[in-house]
Motif scaffolding. Structure first.
Motif, PDB file in Angstrom:
ATOM      1  N   PRO A   1       1.508   6.025 -10.960  1.00 23.47           N
ATOM      2  CA  PRO A   1       1.198   6.739  -9.608  1.00 23.47           C
ATOM      3  C   PRO A   1       1.763   7.147  -8.613  1.00 23.47           C
ATOM      4  N   SER A   2       1.062   8.363  -7.953  1.00 23.35           N
ATOM      5  CA  SER A   2       1.908   9.146  -6.834  1.00 23.35           C
ATOM      6  C   SER A   2       0.575   9.813  -5.925  1.00 23.35           C
TER       7      SER A   2
ATOM      8  N   GLN B   1       3.472  -0.562  -6.872  1.00 26.09           N
ATOM      9  CA  GLN B   1       4.702  -0.316  -6.420  1.00 26.09           C
ATOM     10  C   GLN B   1       4.843  -1.680  -5.586  1.00 26.09           C
ATOM     11  N   LYS B   2       3.906  -2.219  -5.619  1.00 23.69           N
ATOM     12  CA  LYS B   2       4.679  -3.511  -4.875  1.00 23.69           C
ATOM     13  C   LYS B   2       4.560  -4.482  -6.074  1.00 23.69           C
TER      14      LYS B   2
ATOM     15  N   GLY C   1       9.553   1.633 -11.407  1.00 20.90           N
ATOM     16  CA  GLY C   1      10.042   3.074 -11.066  1.00 20.90           C
ATOM     17  C   GLY C   1       9.502   3.477  -9.578  1.00 20.90           C
ATOM     18  N   LYS C   2      10.051   4.062  -9.365  1.00 23.95           N
ATOM     19  CA  LYS C   2      10.739   5.452  -8.266  1.00 23.95           C
ATOM     20  C   LYS C   2       8.144   5.934  -8.649  1.00 23.95           C
ATOM     21  N   GLU C   3       7.845   6.075  -7.489  1.00 21.30           N
ATOM     22  CA  GLU C   3       6.609   6.733  -7.087  1.00 21.30           C
ATOM     23  C   GLU C   3       6.378   8.190  -7.980  1.00 21.30           C
TER      24      GLU C   3
END
Length: 192
Positions: free
Chosen positions: A20-21, A35-36, A42-44
């Motif tokens: 997700p981003s 992210q947490k 991995g990266k957003e």
């Protein structure tokens, strides 16, 4: 937003295997959660997909979701023999317009862009003679000008073609070349 604000982010995650981003329009709470709590994803915005099962599952669901919009739909195999295809038996866009420009800009490109944004490539291949349309989930679509199956020029019986011919005829009558006047250059219509 497709159906609900919840469906696209979860489709991207479970079918497109995309982290997700915010840039993709995912809700901030979902981006923060992944992210947490799940940093191993991995990266957003990173993409791992699409999932191998995504074309098959999408083709199973598509007849129930798209039939009201495009016409009767049935599941079939993609041209490469894999699962993940559907056929629109009689496309409403083609039946009503008989115009490849309408097909391209009102259905083909928007559908392909929607599924690309969800992480699953889609190739929409209309058959202008039978008015059937093959949708291949998981297959990357070429640009219309690079697609050997996309016809050149307007279709016979296209209402837009007749309207463009009439507009061009009126323009020729209004702008003459006999007295040295410069002809105005205008873009009337383009089926791409």
């Amino acid at each position: 937003v497709l159906m609900t604000p919840v469906l696209p982010p979860f489709y991207r995650i479970f079918m497109g295997w995309k982290v997700p981003s915010v840039d993709a329009g995912d809700p901030q709470w979902l981006v923060d959660f992944v992210q947490k709590r799940l940093p191993f994803f991995g990266k957003e915005g990173k993409s791992y997909g699409p999932a191998p099962y995504a074309p098959l599952l999408t083709s199973w669901v598509a007849p129930y979701v798209f039939s009201f919009l495009v016409g009767p739909v049935r599941v079939n195999l993609r041209p490469d023999g894999r699962y993940g295809g559907i056929v629109v038996a009689k496309c409403k866009f083609l039946q009503q317009s008989n115009c490849k420009g309408m097909c391209l800009h009102s259905c083909k490109v928007p559908a392909q862009n929607l599924f690309d944004s969800l992480g699953l490539p889609l190739r929409v291949s209309p058959d202008f003679d039978s008015q059937e349309c093959q949708w291949n989930f998981g297959e990357v679509a070429p640009l219309p000008q690079d697609d050997p199956t996309w016809p050149k020029g307007c279709l016979v019986g296209c209402g837009t073609r007749e309207a463009v011919a009439e507009i061009r005829k009126k323009q020729r009558e209004q702008v003459g070349d006999d007295n040295g006047q410069q002809r105005k250059k205008t873009e009337v219509a383009n089926c791409y």
